[in-house]
Every structure is written in structure tokens, then in C-alpha cells.
Write an enzyme that holds these catalytic residues in place. Sequence first.
Site, PDB file in Angstrom:
ATOM      1  CG  HIS A  87      -7.155  -2.810  -6.545  1.00  0.00           C
ATOM      2  ND1 HIS A  87      -6.211  -1.899  -6.109  1.00  0.00           N
ATOM      3  CD2 HIS A  87      -7.445  -3.578  -5.471  1.00  0.00           C
ATOM      4  CE1 HIS A  87      -5.949  -2.112  -4.827  1.00  0.00           C
ATOM      5  NE2 HIS A  87      -6.678  -3.127  -4.409  1.00  0.00           N
ATOM      6  CG  ASP A  89      -6.909   1.586  -7.742  1.00  0.00           C
ATOM      7  OD1 ASP A  89      -7.144   0.386  -8.010  1.00  0.00           O
ATOM      8  OD2 ASP A  89      -7.598   2.242  -6.937  1.00  0.00           O
ATOM      9  CG  ASP A 118      -4.285  -2.774  -0.918  1.00  0.00           C
ATOM     10  OD1 ASP A 118      -4.843  -3.453  -1.802  1.00  0.00           O
ATOM     11  OD2 ASP A 118      -4.862  -1.860  -0.305  1.00  0.00           O
ATOM     12  CD  GLU A 152      -9.983  -1.836  -3.445  1.00  0.00           C
ATOM     13  OE1 GLU A 152     -10.574  -2.405  -2.496  1.00  0.00           O
ATOM     14  OE2 GLU A 152      -9.006  -1.089  -3.274  1.00  0.00           O
ATOM     15  CG  ASP A 176      -7.611  -6.099  -2.527  1.00  0.00           C
ATOM     16  OD1 ASP A 176      -6.514  -5.838  -2.017  1.00  0.00           O
ATOM     17  OD2 ASP A 176      -8.486  -5.245  -2.741  1.00  0.00           O
ATOM     18  CG  HIS A 440      -4.165   1.544   2.585  1.00  0.00           C
ATOM     19  ND1 HIS A 440      -5.451   2.051   2.650  1.00  0.00           N
ATOM     20  CD2 HIS A 440      -4.155   0.750   1.482  1.00  0.00           C
ATOM     21  CE1 HIS A 440      -6.162   1.580   1.648  1.00  0.00           C
ATOM     22  NE2 HIS A 440      -5.390   0.784   0.925  1.00  0.00           N
TER      23      HIS A 440
END
Length: 467
Positions: A87, A89, A118, A152, A176, A440
Site C-alpha cells: 500500500h 497510503d 510503513d 490500507e 508490510d 505510525h
Amino acid sequence: MTWATQAKEYEQGLINDLNQIIRIPSVLDPKTQTPQTPFGIEMIRALSQMEAFANRDGFRYGRVDNMVTWIEFGPQDAAETVGILTHIDVVPAGDGWLRPAFTPEILDGLYFGRGAADMKADLMSAYYAMKMLADQKRVLKRKIRLIIGTDEENGWRDIPRYIEQEGEPTLGFSPDGAFPVVNGEKAFQTVQLRFPSLSDGAYILERFMSGSRPNVVPGEAKARVQVPKGVDLIKDFENYLEQYPFLNGEAKQNGQTVKILLLGVQAHGAYPADGKNAGTYLAHFLSRYDFGGDARAFLDFVGVTIHQDVYANGLGLTYHDSQMGDLTLNVGVMRYSHRGQGTILLNFRYPQGVNLQAVITQVQRHLGALNADVTKVQAGMPPHLVPIEDELVQVLSDVYAEQTGEYLPPRTSNGGSYARLLKRGVAFGGQFPDVKVTSHQANESTPVANLTRTMAIFAESLWRLCK
């Protein structure tokens, strides 16, 4: 030449292309969502950039409903496909960055930028693994498809649409997660609590806000409080921060109105123990005061019942599975508005042996005075497990062991990757065991050396699966 030596020759090209992808703030943007841009205009920019790379390098490529781009190498008429599910995003940048989140930078051997962990870096390592095989004119029996999603971090509305239109790859992996092979992924489900928010008592909670995504440990919380005349809440807050040196914040008082900002430690919601939840800590601080009504119930539930409770003991949901591990809880979103509506989003990760109805029932039983409706948010995902004996697990495990010199057995993850959408899908890379997880988080990074190190592992794995 070893795979690692060959991959090293691509390092600068990989970094240059990664820089272009990192600079695109591919965060879900409701303001620019249209039928033509389902998750916002920046997602389209990101997919278009990947297609430009594919066109430059001579790969076949296509797009599905402006949600997914696929890039392909190998015999077009091959009966079987190895999928690489990725992904492009990312989650919002958030606070606490020491440098602009979407301006890539290399410092002391680390590559910084939102998506470095990520998962834009691993996406580009996978792309360059395909590029290396193509440059070497390797003849494959299976074809390889790099499948790039854009949803995602939110609703997973992209890859299911791709599978519906293009079909499911025979087998595949998603870079991932982490090395070694992650052949099991826990179920994940977000549960929403909606409740009235009418305050009374000596103290009035006018507003409380923390978190933006259920799958992120909130790093910031804000509250506005009305206090009785003569009360100085600022000193109490300063004393509270001294008790918890990993917290920061400030309080400002104007008459009887106090505004509070508390900063914790943001982390991935799959691993809530890695963070310090700013929302539950702020609720914990406020719960000592004479709030009444719905504010009292809200602060008691968030600041006492589920505060620092990553294994959901306070909800009666403690559970351990011998193969897949523990159930975990992240309190991702907390909202309270006086004379309005309150919302809490709880993100659960649980192994086989737990079902959603049991989770909802236990939450309902432990609400205390909180008069909340408890419902699931969208469709969650059940536990996913691929047998260790599967060819996919065996090949990936062997390649990792041979290239690193260390065999590590397949394992289960709290995180959810797109691999679980395939019957024969596992997460594989690109987080190495000796690297701190920064997904994150503010100042997200990955070691520069691991870009081609990961690329080499992917390249040999794809070759073995396709030759």
C-alpha cells in the site's frame, strides 16, 4: 556475486525514487474525495508516480478504479501468479516531528519520512527486486504482480476490489510486516461506543479530544474544563506530569476556564504497549476531580477501567492462544462534547479462539455508568494462518536464513497486512528484528542499509518462487 552485492548497486536509484514517493502526502483526504479520486487526489498522484516508474522500466501495468495500481513482470500468459501486496497510503504526520514528515532526509544512516517504515520504503524495495530480475532477464514460470493499494490505513476498500476484478494471486506475500515470515495474523476489529455527553457537578468537561485513527496510539490529547472559583488546576497538572516523565504538556487558565494539552507517545495500534496513550492519561488525570453526569462516566471508563490496559483486563477479555498469542486493546479515538455526543473507538487484535460477539458483550458488561451503544465499525478481519509446511512459508524462511545467516521460525503478528486477503498469503519483511519499530510514530525512519538488504531478500525469494 551475491544477491546482496547485486542489490547494493541499485541503492542510489532506489533512494531517488523513494524520495519522490515520500514527498507525496498520500493520506486519506475527504476534502478531495470524488468518484474519480476515491481516497483523495494525493493517492492518485502516488499511483501515477509508480506507473511512471513502471513505464520507464518497461513493465506492464494497469489500474483498478483509481484505487489500485498493479505492475507486472514475467510471462503474461502464466497460469500462476505470485502477488506482492503493498500500500502507498500513510497515516497523518501528527505532532512531534523534528523535521518535515514529507521531506525525506538521511541522517546518521537512517532514512526519515512518513512512510519510511510503513511502508513506502518496503514498497520500493519490492519494486526494485522486480527491476533487478528484469534487468537480469530472468526467465520465470510464474508471473509476478506488484499490487499497490491506497486504503490500507483506513477501510481496506481497495485490494478486495482488485481481487474482484483481477482475481486472486496463486500465492504471495506482503512486505508490510517483519522478518522472518509472519504466517499468522490476529483478527482485528474496531468497536465504537456512542453515548450522550451532558456534564454536571462542580467541574464541567466542555470538550475532550484525543486520537484520529483507531489503529494509532494517540500521542496528543486536549481538554477544556470549567472549574470552581478559586481552583488552580495548573499546579496539579504540573505535579501530574512530574509523576510521569515520559509525558509532556501544558495547561492554561483564564478565570474558571482551563485548557489542557497532554503529549504522550504515538505508536502503532497493533502494539499499544509501545506507546503512551495521551488520551487515557489525560482522562486519568481529570478523573480525580468532581465531575458529574456523563463526564464522570466517560472519565472513569477511559481514565480508570481501560487506562494502561493493553490486554483488556478491565473488560474481562484477557486471552492467550498458544500459537497466536494475546488479545490486545488500543484506545484509538476519544471524543466528548458537552451537550453533544461522545465517541470512543476501541481497536482489538485477537487470536483464534475469540469471536467478535464475545468482545462486544464483554465491553457492554464493563461500561460502568457509561450509557453507551456498542457496535462494530465496518467489517473486521478474522484470524489468518498459513501452515508452516506450505511452499511459500518454506521458501521465504530459507531465503531469509541463508541471506542473514540466522534461521528464525515463522510467527504470528498483531498487525494486519493485505497478505490475509489471500488463501496462501503471508507477511514478509521489511522490518528486521534488530531495528526499532517506528511505524505510525513521529520521526518514522528505516536504516538506509536495509533498503537494498530487503531488496536482495525479496529478489531471491521471488526468483525461487517463480523459476
